[in-house]
Design a protein around this motif. Sequence first.
Motif, PDB file in Angstrom:
ATOM      1  N   ASN A   1       0.737  -1.224  -0.135  1.00  0.00           N
ATOM      2  CA  ASN A   1      -0.011  -0.064   0.141  1.00  0.00           C
ATOM      3  C   ASN A   1       0.890   1.145   0.079  1.00  0.00           C
ATOM      4  O   ASN A   1       1.811   1.323   0.973  1.00  0.00           O
ATOM      5  CB  ASN A   1      -0.888  -0.085   1.312  1.00  0.00           C
ATOM      6  CG  ASN A   1      -2.142   1.261   1.168  1.00  0.00           C
ATOM      7  OD1 ASN A   1      -2.079   2.074   0.294  1.00  0.00           O
ATOM      8  ND2 ASN A   1      -2.576   1.258   2.238  1.00  0.00           N
ATOM      9  N   LEU A   2       0.734   1.733  -1.151  1.00  0.00           N
ATOM     10  CA  LEU A   2       1.683   3.001  -1.322  1.00  0.00           C
ATOM     11  C   LEU A   2       0.726   4.495  -1.000  1.00  0.00           C
ATOM     12  O   LEU A   2       1.320   5.580  -1.066  1.00  0.00           O
ATOM     13  CB  LEU A   2       2.109   3.399  -2.526  1.00  0.00           C
ATOM     14  CG  LEU A   2       3.328   2.029  -3.067  1.00  0.00           C
ATOM     15  CD1 LEU A   2       3.567   2.097  -4.523  1.00  0.00           C
ATOM     16  CD2 LEU A   2       4.302   2.044  -1.937  1.00  0.00           C
ATOM     17  N   SER A   3      -0.176   4.390  -0.327  1.00  0.00           N
ATOM     18  CA  SER A   3      -1.322   5.384  -0.176  1.00  0.00           C
ATOM     19  C   SER A   3      -0.430   6.643   0.767  1.00  0.00           C
ATOM     20  O   SER A   3      -0.708   7.875   0.706  1.00  0.00           O
ATOM     21  CB  SER A   3      -2.522   5.069   0.357  1.00  0.00           C
ATOM     22  OG  SER A   3      -2.268   4.369   1.714  1.00  0.00           O
ATOM     23  N   PHE A   4       0.266   5.977   1.694  1.00  0.00           N
ATOM     24  CA  PHE A   4       0.993   7.024   2.720  1.00  0.00           C
ATOM     25  C   PHE A   4       1.710   8.037   1.943  1.00  0.00           C
ATOM     26  O   PHE A   4       2.032   9.142   2.354  1.00  0.00           O
ATOM     27  CB  PHE A   4       1.650   6.313   3.579  1.00  0.00           C
ATOM     28  CG  PHE A   4       2.567   7.488   4.711  1.00  0.00           C
ATOM     29  CD1 PHE A   4       1.977   8.053   5.469  1.00  0.00           C
ATOM     30  CD2 PHE A   4       3.977   7.389   4.346  1.00  0.00           C
ATOM     31  CE1 PHE A   4       2.621   8.936   6.447  1.00  0.00           C
ATOM     32  CE2 PHE A   4       4.496   8.209   5.240  1.00  0.00           C
ATOM     33  CZ  PHE A   4       3.936   9.025   6.116  1.00  0.00           C
ATOM     34  N   ALA A   5       2.614   7.739   0.649  1.00  0.00           N
ATOM     35  CA  ALA A   5       3.281   8.476  -0.044  1.00  0.00           C
ATOM     36  C   ALA A   5       2.703   9.790  -0.494  1.00  0.00           C
ATOM     37  O   ALA A   5       3.133  10.904  -0.617  1.00  0.00           O
ATOM     38  CB  ALA A   5       3.912   7.955  -1.228  1.00  0.00           C
TER      39      ALA A   5
ATOM     40  N   ILE B   1       3.584  14.537  -0.035  1.00  0.00           N
ATOM     41  CA  ILE B   1       3.314  15.482  -1.446  1.00  0.00           C
ATOM     42  C   ILE B   1       2.330  16.462  -1.094  1.00  0.00           C
ATOM     43  O   ILE B   1       2.817  17.579  -1.518  1.00  0.00           O
ATOM     44  CB  ILE B   1       2.926  14.393  -2.575  1.00  0.00           C
ATOM     45  CG1 ILE B   1       3.939  13.408  -2.953  1.00  0.00           C
ATOM     46  CG2 ILE B   1       2.682  15.099  -3.934  1.00  0.00           C
ATOM     47  CD1 ILE B   1       3.589  12.633  -3.966  1.00  0.00           C
ATOM     48  N   ILE B   2       1.344  16.142  -0.583  1.00  0.00           N
ATOM     49  CA  ILE B   2       0.454  17.187  -0.328  1.00  0.00           C
ATOM     50  C   ILE B   2       1.049  18.395   0.607  1.00  0.00           C
ATOM     51  O   ILE B   2       0.899  19.682   0.168  1.00  0.00           O
ATOM     52  CB  ILE B   2      -0.684  16.698   0.513  1.00  0.00           C
ATOM     53  CG1 ILE B   2      -1.479  15.741  -0.454  1.00  0.00           C
ATOM     54  CG2 ILE B   2      -1.694  17.814   0.837  1.00  0.00           C
ATOM     55  CD1 ILE B   2      -2.644  14.958   0.052  1.00  0.00           C
ATOM     56  N   ILE B   3       1.747  18.037   1.659  1.00  0.00           N
ATOM     57  CA  ILE B   3       2.659  19.042   2.369  1.00  0.00           C
ATOM     58  C   ILE B   3       3.313  19.773   1.569  1.00  0.00           C
ATOM     59  O   ILE B   3       3.449  21.124   1.586  1.00  0.00           O
ATOM     60  CB  ILE B   3       3.194  18.389   3.601  1.00  0.00           C
ATOM     61  CG1 ILE B   3       2.190  17.667   4.435  1.00  0.00           C
ATOM     62  CG2 ILE B   3       3.826  19.462   4.388  1.00  0.00           C
ATOM     63  CD1 ILE B   3       2.824  16.828   5.582  1.00  0.00           C
TER      64      ILE B   3
END
Length: 213
Positions: A87-91, A95-97
């Motif tokens: 699961n790469l969703s934490f990445a 990026i948002i920050i």
Amino acid sequence: MNNNPLIDDLVADLKPVKPLKDFGLFALSCFGFVGVLLFVFSSIGFRLDLYDAMKNGTLLWKNGGLLLGIICSLYVVLHSARPQNQNLSFAIVPIIILLGLIFSRFLPLIEDKIFIKEMTNVNMGGWQMCLGVTLFGSFAIFTIMWNFWLKNTAPNNPRLLGFASGALSALLAAFAYSFHCNMDGIFYYLICYWVPIFAIAIFGYFMGNKLRW
């Protein structure tokens, strides 16, 4: 029961493979960053206003933005280096920050109605050194990672792993150089830092084909 000689021959040729360790990537990343940082410090030195840059928040958005990129790319590399789906969703969080930090630099320019003027009159002082250190450092770090860690991976998506590894290498080199650079304009930052970072990431994307297993 008679043993199958073909199976015996195949088993005899097997060689034990060392398990892939996450610590190895952390160690190589630290080694690459420190190596470029020492080169920067010994050859051109750190920025003279480093303390002021820390007080006025420049290190937060500029150096910190690169650090967020390192965290994101390191996470993707670690979670795409093995054959099982990860699961790469934490990445998306760093990026948002990072995008928020960049937008925070755009906002005053928009409010003061000088956005276009700043974009079309970028002070490109020192760009040769910035690109030189970033590109040379990136290839050096990527080569070390490739030979001592990446070639032992077994990714489901080798191009993604190559892209993230290229980005990680470039970000580590750029992060080290950022402690020297006193060019703090947002457009300089995007052109001289993030353009070469994406260029090395694309290089890593194509190199990823060699990671197929």
